[in-house]
Scaffold this motif. Structure first.
Motif, short mmCIF file in Angstrom:
data_model
loop_
_atom_site.label_atom_id
_atom_site.label_comp_id
_atom_site.label_asym_id
_atom_site.label_seq_id
_atom_site.Cartn_x
_atom_site.Cartn_y
_atom_site.Cartn_z
N LEU A 369 37.13 41.15 37.63
CA LEU A 369 39.39 41.61 37.38
C LEU A 369 38.99 42.82 36.85
N ALA A 370 39.22 43.61 37.47
CA ALA A 370 38.85 45.47 37.25
C ALA A 370 39.98 46.17 37.53
N SER A 371 39.96 47.07 36.32
CA SER A 371 40.84 48.77 36.36
C SER A 371 40.00 49.47 36.16
N ASP A 372 40.91 50.43 35.38
CA ASP A 372 40.45 51.30 34.30
C ASP A 372 39.97 51.74 33.31
N HIS A 399 42.92 43.74 40.47
CA HIS A 399 43.07 43.27 41.60
C HIS A 399 42.12 42.60 41.57
N GLY A 400 42.34 40.94 41.93
CA GLY A 400 41.54 39.37 41.72
C GLY A 400 41.93 39.49 43.49
N GLY A 401 40.55 39.67 44.06
CA GLY A 401 40.82 39.61 45.78
C GLY A 401 42.31 40.14 46.82
N ALA A 402 42.64 39.63 47.32
CA ALA A 402 44.33 40.09 47.46
C ALA A 402 45.33 40.29 46.40
N PHE A 403 44.84 40.24 45.21
CA PHE A 403 46.06 39.97 44.11
C PHE A 403 46.19 40.79 43.37
N GLN A 404 47.41 41.54 43.49
CA GLN A 404 47.32 42.24 41.98
C GLN A 404 48.69 42.75 40.56
N LEU A 405 47.86 42.97 39.88
CA LEU A 405 49.13 43.23 38.61
C LEU A 405 48.96 44.10 37.80
N ILE A 406 50.45 44.41 37.83
CA ILE A 406 50.61 45.62 37.05
C ILE A 406 51.56 45.43 35.11
N SER A 407 50.33 45.86 34.81
CA SER A 407 50.67 45.78 33.30
C SER A 407 52.36 46.17 32.93
N ARG A 408 53.26 45.70 32.17
CA ARG A 408 54.43 46.25 32.22
C ARG A 408 53.98 47.46 30.89
N GLY A 409 52.95 46.80 29.72
CA GLY A 409 52.65 48.39 28.72
C GLY A 409 51.42 48.42 28.27
N LYS A 410 50.86 48.10 27.07
CA LYS A 410 48.98 48.75 26.92
C LYS A 410 48.50 47.97 27.26
N GLN A 411 48.93 46.27 27.32
CA GLN A 411 48.19 45.28 27.24
C GLN A 411 48.94 44.37 27.64
N ASP A 412 48.86 43.29 28.58
CA ASP A 412 49.68 42.13 29.36
C ASP A 412 48.11 41.00 29.21
N VAL A 413 49.45 39.69 29.10
CA VAL A 413 48.33 38.10 29.74
C VAL A 413 48.14 37.97 30.86
N PHE A 414 47.58 37.17 31.38
CA PHE A 414 47.41 36.81 32.61
C PHE A 414 46.91 35.70 33.01
N VAL A 415 47.58 34.40 33.83
CA VAL A 415 46.63 33.03 34.03
C VAL A 415 46.41 33.70 35.75
N LEU A 418 40.68 30.09 40.93
CA LEU A 418 40.20 30.96 41.87
C LEU A 418 39.65 29.17 42.72
N ASP A 419 39.25 28.88 43.50
CA ASP A 419 38.67 27.83 44.32
C ASP A 419 37.00 27.32 43.88
N ARG A 420 36.08 27.03 44.05
CA ARG A 420 35.04 26.58 43.57
C ARG A 420 34.14 27.09 43.47
N GLN A 421 34.22 28.10 45.03
CA GLN A 421 33.35 29.48 45.77
C GLN A 421 33.71 30.80 45.43
N GLY A 422 34.49 30.53 44.24
CA GLY A 422 35.03 32.16 43.60
C GLY A 422 36.12 33.08 44.32
N SER A 423 36.59 31.95 45.30
CA SER A 423 37.73 33.15 45.52
C SER A 423 38.75 33.63 45.32
N TRP A 424 39.74 34.64 44.57
CA TRP A 424 41.04 34.67 44.05
C TRP A 424 42.03 33.60 44.76
N LEU A 425 42.85 32.70 43.99
CA LEU A 425 44.08 32.41 45.00
C LEU A 425 45.60 32.83 44.17
#
Length: 485
Positions: A369-372, A399-415, A418-425
C-alpha cells in the motif's frame, strides 16, 4: 473527502520514545494523540470488485471520556464476544461508570466490553512513573494474559512488582471479571520492555520485546550485544519463566510481534540493525533499521531468520501463522527494499507491506500500500475461509490493487483484506481531519474484525461519528455486521 496536502519532510522515527518508553510507529507529534483511543469492530467490508464495495453496518459503538492522553495498544476477543482492550493513559479515563485515575506519568488500563457494547469493567495499574500495557492474548482455555512495561513499584492486586532498572517487562493473568490472578517481572538495570505477546495451543505464554545490558527472566540471564537487543521468552500458564533467548547487534533490535503454530513453534518479527545474530544466523542490513522474521522451536532455539532490508528503514509489525505452513507478516519500509528476490521502492516515505514466507523462511510474495506520504500496516489475521485481514494507517491517496482510498485528513485508519496469494480484495477507511492511527487488530470467533487505535478530533467510521475533547482520552469500540459470502 479531502486529502491532506501538507507535506513535511518524511522520516521514520521508530528510535524515538514517548514518555511511556514506547516507540511511536509513525512520524507524528505525540500531542496529536491527545484526542483519544479508538477500537473499532469492522468486518469483511468490500468484495472482490471495487464497484461492489460494501460499507460497514455498525451495530453499536461505545466510547470513554478522559482528561489526559490515552492510547490503546492491543485488543483480544473471547468466545462470548467480549472484547478486552489494553494500553496506557494519563490523568483520568472513564469507561462507563468506572473512572480510572493515573498515579504517575502514565498507568496501565484494561477494559472489557460486553457483546452488546456496554462497558463491563475497567482496572488500572501504575506507580509514580511510566507504566503501560502492550499486549493482551486469550488462550484456548479462555485464560487472559496481559504484558507491558513498568517503572518503580506497581501492584497487580496483591502482587507487588519492583523494577530493577529504568523499566522492566511484566506478564500477568487477569480473570474475565477483572481480578489480577498473578504477575511476574523480568529485566535488569537498563531499559527492558515487553512489546509482543502470544499463547501456545497448550496455554504457555510467549512474550517478546527489547532488553538492555543484562536482564534476568527467572533463572535465564541474557546479555545484550551492546545496544538494546530483541528477546523472546516463554512462561508456564501460571507465570513461571521457562526459558529466554536474545538476538541482536551492537545497535538496537526489537521483537515487535509473535505468533505460534499448533506444534508450539514460535514465529517472530521486528527490526534489527546491521550484523544481528539470531542463533546461527547472522543478518546483514542496509539501512538504519531492517525487518526480520524468524522461527524458534518450542524449546527456544532459533531455527532460521530472514531479513527484509532497505536503504533507509524496514520494520516488521504484525505476524500470523498459516496452518498450511509458513507465516504472513506486515510492516513498513522506506527506500529501495529487498524481500528475498523481490525488489520494491517506496513512493516517498514509509509504504506499508503484507508478505508471505514459507516455513523455510523464504519470501514468496509481497503486496504493497503506497502513497507519497506515510503508510503503515500493523495488524494481520487469517480467518477460517483463508482470507487475510490487515489494518493500518495511511495518508492522502493509497492504492491496493484496483482499490483506492482517500484520507479525510492528516492520517486515517484503514482495514483491508487479501487472498492467500496476496491479491487485494477490498479496502475501507475511517477518520477525520486530524491525525488518526491504527494500533491493533483482532478477529472475533464469528469472523468480525476489531481494529484499535487513536483519533485526535471528530472522526467518522461508517455511520458512527466520534467526538474528541481537548485534551481527552477516549476509547471507542463498535460492532459491525459481516457481509455474507
Amino acid at each position: 473527502m479531502n486529502p491532506y496536502f501538507t507535506s513535511p519532510t518524511p522520516r521514520s522515527n521508530n528510535r524515538q520514545r514517548d514518555a511511556t518508553g514506547i516507540k511511536p510507529a509513525k512520524a507524528l507529534d505525540f500531542n496529536l494523540l491527545k484526542g483519544a483511543v479508538l477500537a473499532m469492530l469492522l468486518s469483511s467490508l468490500l468484495v472482490a470488485r471495487p464497484s461492489q464495495a460494501q460499507s460497514p453496518k455498525w451495530q453499536w459503538a461505545a466510547q470513554s471520556t478522559g482528561s489526559g492522553i490515552g492510547q490503546l495498544k492491543s485488543l483480544a476477543v473471547d468466545a462470548e464476544d467480549h472484547s478486552y482492550q489494553v494500553g496506557f493513559f494519563t490523568e483520568t479515563i472513564r469507561f462507563g461508570n468506572t473512572t480510572l485515575v493515573s498515579h504517575g506519568r502514565s498507568d496501565v488500563f484494561v477494559a472489557r466490553l460486553s457483546a452488546a457494547g456496554t462497558w463491563d469493567w475497567a482496572v488500572a495499574v501504575g506507580g509514580a512513573d511510566s507504566d503501560n500495557a502492550s499486549g493482551v492474548v486469550i488462550d484456548a482455555a479462555g485464560r487472559i494474559f496481559i504484558s507491558g512495561s513498568f517503572s518503580d513499584q506497581v501492584h497487580f492486586g496483591a502482587v507487588a512488582l519492583t523494577s530493577h532498572g529504568s523499566m522492566d517487562a511484566f506478564v500477568a493473568q487477569i480473570s474475565p471479571q477483572g481480578t489480577w490472578l498473578w504477575a511476574t517481572a523480568a529485566g535488569g538495570s537498563g531499559l527492558d520492555r515487553a512489546c509482543a505477546l502470544a499463547a501456545t495451543a497448550t496455554g504457555e505464554v510467549v512474550v517478546g520485546g527489547q532488553f538492555a545490558e543484562t536482564a534476568a527472566f527467572g533463572l535465564s540471564q541474557l546479555v545484550s550485544h551492546g545496544g538494546e537487543d530483541a528477546f523472546i521468552a516463554r512462561l508456564t500458564p501460571t507465570g513461571a519463566w521457562q526459558w529466554a533467548i536474545g538476538a541482536g547487534s551492537p545497535e538496537n533490535d526489537e521483537t515487535s510481534a509473535l505468533a505460534t503454530n499448533a506444534a508450539g513453534d514460535i514465529y517472530a518479527t521486528g527490526y534489527f540493525s546491521n550484523g544481528a545474530q539470531f542463533g546461527a544466523s547472522v543478518l546483514t542490513g542496509r539501512g538504519m533499521d531492517d525487518a526480520f522474521v524468524g522461527k524458534l522451536s518450542s524449546g527456544g532455539q532459533w531455527q532460521w531468520a530472514s531479513a527484509a532490508t532497505s536503504t533507509y528503514t524496514a520494520y516488521g509489525k504484525g505476524i500470523t501463522v498459516d496452518p498450511a505452513g509458513g507465516v504472513f507478516v506486515t510492516g513498513a519500509f522506506w527506500g529501495n527494499a529487498q524481500f528475498g528476490a523481490t525488489q520494491l521502492t517506496s513512493s516517498s516515505s514509509d509504504d506499508g507491506f503484507v508478505a508471505r514466507l514459507n516455513d523455510a523462511g523464504q519470501w514468496q510474495w509481497v503486496a504493497v500500500l503506497a502513497s507519497d506520504y506515510l503508510e503503515n500496516i500493523v495488524g494481520i489475521a487469517l480467518d477460517k475461509m483463508g482470507k487475510l485481514y490487515v489494518a493500518g494507517t495511511f495518508s492522502r491517496t493509497i492504492h491496493g490493487g484496483a482499490f483506492q482510498l482517500i484520507s479525510r485528513g492528516k492520517q486515517d485508519v484503514f482495514v483491508g483484506y487479501l487472498d492467500r496469494q496476496g491479491s487485494w480484495l477490498g479496502l475501507t477507511a475511517g477518520g477525520g481531519a486530524a491525525a488518526d492511527e491504527t494500533q491493533a487488530l483482532a478477529l472475533a470467533p464469528g469472523g468480525e474484525v476489531f481494529v484499535g487505535g487513536d483519533f485526535s478530533s471528530a472522526a467518522t467510521f461508517g455511520a458512527t461519528q466520534l467526538q474528541s475533547g481537548t485534551p481527552a482520552a477516549q476509547v471507542c469500540v463498535g460492532r459491525a455486521s459481516v457481509p455474507q459470502p
